[in-house]
Scaffold this active site. Structure first.
Site, mmCIF file in Angstrom:
data_model
loop_
_atom_site.group_PDB
_atom_site.id
_atom_site.type_symbol
_atom_site.label_atom_id
_atom_site.label_comp_id
_atom_site.label_asym_id
_atom_site.label_seq_id
_atom_site.Cartn_x
_atom_site.Cartn_y
_atom_site.Cartn_z
ATOM 1 N N GLU A 1 0.861 -1.181 0.000
ATOM 2 C CA GLU A 1 0.000 0.000 0.000
ATOM 3 C C GLU A 1 0.897 1.232 0.000
ATOM 4 O O GLU A 1 1.714 1.413 0.912
ATOM 5 C CB GLU A 1 -0.900 0.035 1.234
ATOM 6 C CG GLU A 1 -2.115 -0.862 1.154
ATOM 7 C CD GLU A 1 -3.037 -0.636 2.341
ATOM 8 O OE1 GLU A 1 -3.026 0.476 2.927
ATOM 9 O OE2 GLU A 1 -3.763 -1.576 2.694
ATOM 10 N N ASP B 1 -6.429 8.216 9.465
ATOM 11 C CA ASP B 1 -5.064 7.973 9.921
ATOM 12 C C ASP B 1 -4.836 8.479 11.335
ATOM 13 O O ASP B 1 -5.219 9.592 11.692
ATOM 14 C CB ASP B 1 -4.064 8.652 8.980
ATOM 15 C CG ASP B 1 -4.109 8.072 7.585
ATOM 16 O OD1 ASP B 1 -4.276 6.843 7.489
ATOM 17 O OD2 ASP B 1 -4.002 8.832 6.601
#
Length: 268
Positions: free
Chosen positions: A49, A60
Site C-alpha cells: 500500500e 489515519d
C-alpha cells in the site's frame, strides 16, 4: 490478469496469507522510500500500500499523520507517489502496488488523468477511505474499464451495508479490524472474528484485515482467518525511528536493515 489477482491466486495455491505493508511515500524522501520498498520485498511482503500524504486525513492516526507532515514538507503529491511506483518498478520491484489516497487529490488530478497515470505507472489498485459506496459508482466503472481495482473498506459498523459494499468489488475486501483511526493496538473489538466471517460469507474475493495490527502474534492470528494482513502504523513508526540513520550516509544501510528485519519478523 491484474498483478494483484495473480498474487492472491499464487498465495492461495501455496496456502499462504498476504503480508501487505503500508508506507507513506516521501517519508523521509522519495529515494529512501524506493530503498525501503526494496527492503520490504526482500523481507517477504506480498503487496504494498503506497500512502499519498494528506493534510487532513480521515482514517489515519498520529503516526501516519506525522509521516504525512514530513512528506508534505517535500511537496510530495499524488503524482509523485505514482511516479515513485514506476521508479520502484524500474529498480526491480515486482510487488503489486495499491494506492491509498483520499478523494480530494484524485479530484484535483482529474479522473481521466488519474486513471491514465495509474495504468501508466503499473498500479494495480486503489483504496479511497472517504469515498462511500453510495458515491463510488463512477470510480468503480472507470476502474473496471482501466483494469485497476477499487478496493472497498468494510468496517464493523457497516452492518446491513456490508453486502452492498462487497457486491461487484474487485481485488480484495479490506476489513477494518478496529473502531477509530489507524494505530498500533494491543487488542481488538470482541466481535472482529465473527465480523470477518460475515464478510467472507458474502464474497468470493480475498479478504484482508488491517488497522492496528503491529506484531508477529497479531499477524499470525489474523492469517488463520484472512487472505491478507495489512500492517501500517507499526512500519511507519519503524521508518520514523530510523530517520536519523537513514539521513546519514554512513548509517543508511543499518537503518534500512532495521526496517527490513522488523517486517521479516512480522512475517515470521
Amino acid at each position: 490478469m491484474n498483478l494483484m489477482d495473480q498474487t492472491f491466486q499464487q498465495l492461495k495455491e501455496q496456502n499462504r496469507t498476504a503480508l501487505i505493508p503500508f508506507l507513506t511515500v516521501g517519508d523521509p524522501d522519495v529515494d529512501t522510500t524506493i530503498d525501503i520498498i526494496k527492503e520490504l520485498e526482500q523481507a517477504g511482503a506480498d503487496i504494498l500500500e503506497m500512502g499519498v500524504p494528506y493534510s487532513d486525513p480521515l482514517a489515519d492516526g498520529p503516526v501516519i499523520q506525522r509521516a504525512s507532515e514530513r512528506a508534505l514538507k517535500s511537496q510530495i503529491t499524488i503524482r509523485t507517489v505514482m511516479e515513485t511506483a514506476a521508479k520502484a518498478r524500474k529498480a526491480g520491484v515486482k510487488l503489486p502496488f495499491v494506492l491509498f489516497t483520499y478523494y480530494n487529490p484524485v479530484l484535483q488530478t482529474g479522473l481521466d488523468v488519474f486513471f491514465d497515470e495509474l495504468v501508466k505507472h503499473d498500479i494495480s489498485g486503489m483504496i479511497i477511505p472517504d469515498l462511500p459506496i453510495e458515491e463510488a459508482e463512477e470510480m468503480r466503472e472507470r476502474a473496471n474499464r482501466a483494469g485497476v481495482h477499487l478496493v472497498p473498506l468494510v468496517a464493523p459498523t457497516s452492518n446491513a451495508r456490508i453486502e452492498r459494499i462487497v457486491t461487484g468489488a474487485r481485488g480484495f475486501i479490506y476489513c477494518v479490524s478496529s473502531l477509530g483511526v489507524t494505530g498500533e493496538r494491543a487488542s481488538f473489538f470482541d466481535g472482529v472474528e465473527s465480523f470477518i466471517e460475515t464478510v467472507k460469507s458474502l464474497t468470493d474475493l480475498p479478504v484482508a484485515v488491517g488497522f492496528g495490527i503491529s506484531s508477529h502474534e497479531q499477524v499470525a492470528h489474523f492469517s488463520r482467518i484472512c487472505d491478507g494482513v495489512v500492517v501500517g502504523s507499526a512500519i511507519v513508526r519503524q521508518v520514523e525511528d530510523a530517520i536519523p540513520l537513514l539521513e546519514n550516509p554512513d548509517t543508511r544501510a543499518a537503518g534500512l536493515l532495521q526496517i527490513r528485519n522488523f517486517v521479516a519478523q512480522l512475517k515470521g
